[in-house]
Enzyme design. Structure first.
Site, PDB file in Angstrom:
ATOM      1  NE  ARG A   1      -9.060 -11.306  -8.103  1.00 21.94           N
ATOM      2  CZ  ARG A   1      -9.227 -10.284  -8.940  1.00 21.94           C
ATOM      3  NH1 ARG A   1      -8.207  -9.538  -9.291  1.00 21.94           N
ATOM      4  NH2 ARG A   1     -10.413 -10.000  -9.414  1.00 21.94           N
TER       5      ARG A   1
ATOM      6  NE  ARG B   1      13.587 -14.830 -24.563  1.00 21.94           N
ATOM      7  CZ  ARG B   1      12.589 -13.994 -24.704  1.00 21.94           C
ATOM      8  NH1 ARG B   1      11.501 -14.340 -25.332  1.00 21.94           N
ATOM      9  NH2 ARG B   1      12.680 -12.772 -24.231  1.00 21.94           N
TER      10      ARG B   1
ATOM     11  NE  ARG C   1      -6.114 -10.483 -12.931  1.00 28.57           N
ATOM     12  CZ  ARG C   1      -7.041  -9.570 -13.201  1.00 28.57           C
ATOM     13  NH1 ARG C   1      -6.690  -8.330 -13.434  1.00 28.57           N
ATOM     14  NH2 ARG C   1      -8.308  -9.882 -13.228  1.00 28.57           N
TER      15      ARG C   1
ATOM     16  CE1 TYR D   1      -6.131 -15.818 -11.713  1.00 25.86           C
ATOM     17  CE2 TYR D   1      -4.276 -15.542 -10.240  1.00 25.86           C
ATOM     18  CZ  TYR D   1      -5.232 -14.996 -11.070  1.00 25.86           C
ATOM     19  OH  TYR D   1      -5.272 -13.647 -11.280  1.00 25.86           O
TER      20      TYR D   1
ATOM     21  CD  GLU E   1       3.704  -9.555  -6.831  1.00 28.61           C
ATOM     22  OE1 GLU E   1       2.763  -8.798  -6.537  1.00 28.61           O
ATOM     23  OE2 GLU E   1       3.980  -9.859  -8.008  1.00 28.61           O
TER      24      GLU E   1
ATOM     25  NE  ARG F   1       0.767 -12.497  -7.204  1.00 29.37           N
ATOM     26  CZ  ARG F   1       1.352 -12.807  -6.047  1.00 29.37           C
ATOM     27  NH1 ARG F   1       2.666 -12.875  -5.968  1.00 29.37           N
ATOM     28  NH2 ARG F   1       0.632 -13.038  -4.963  1.00 29.37           N
TER      29      ARG F   1
ATOM     30  CB  CYS G   1      12.104 -11.234 -14.386  1.00 32.03           C
ATOM     31  SG  CYS G   1      11.928 -12.669 -15.440  1.00 32.03           S
TER      32      CYS G   1
END
Length: 126
Positions: A115, A62, A6, A107, A77, A89, A74
């Site tokens: 998180r 790319r 993540r 992150y 959210e 994310r 893509c």
């Protein structure tokens, strides 16, 4: 073993260049911290909050040498009230012998609040 990493970051503005650059930076840190090679990658999912509409952040992939054939998608959210705005994310799936506990989730920027249990202070300012 197939593992997931993540990652998340934020941008200041809904501008194509900023979105692509922030996504590229996040991807590069995820790749470096986890010693990933494109041949190991199964897929990359990138989601954005509903306030990011200027471009597809997948363009960033790319820009990274050797990553042209990695499948990437893509998506938007879920717009939960009060959630972190201007957020990108990433969920990267790759084949590895690493244990789940050895995976470095990344992150950056304001996304460090998402998180705090999964990242160390070293990831805050990368």
């Amino acid at each position: 073993m197939l593992r997931g990493i993540r990652g998340a970051t934020t941008v200041s503005n809904n501008e194509e260049k900023e979105i692509v650059l922030a996504t590229e930076k996040l991807l590069k840190v995820m790749i470096d911290e986890n010693d990933i090679h494109p041949e190991q990658v199964t897929s990359v999912f990138i989601s954005v909050t509903e306030d990011l509409t200027a471009t597809f952040p997948a363009k960033a992939l790319r820009n990274i040498k050797g990553w042209a054939y990695v499948p990437v998608m893509c998506m938007r959210e879920i717009p939960v009230p009060g959630s972190l705005p201007l957020c990108i994310r990433i969920m990267l799936h790759f084949n590895t012998d690493k244990k789940q506990s050895e995976i470095q989730h990344i992150y950056l920027n304001k996304a460090v609040t998402l998180r705090p249990d999964l990242h160390s202070n070293q990831n805050v300012n990368k």
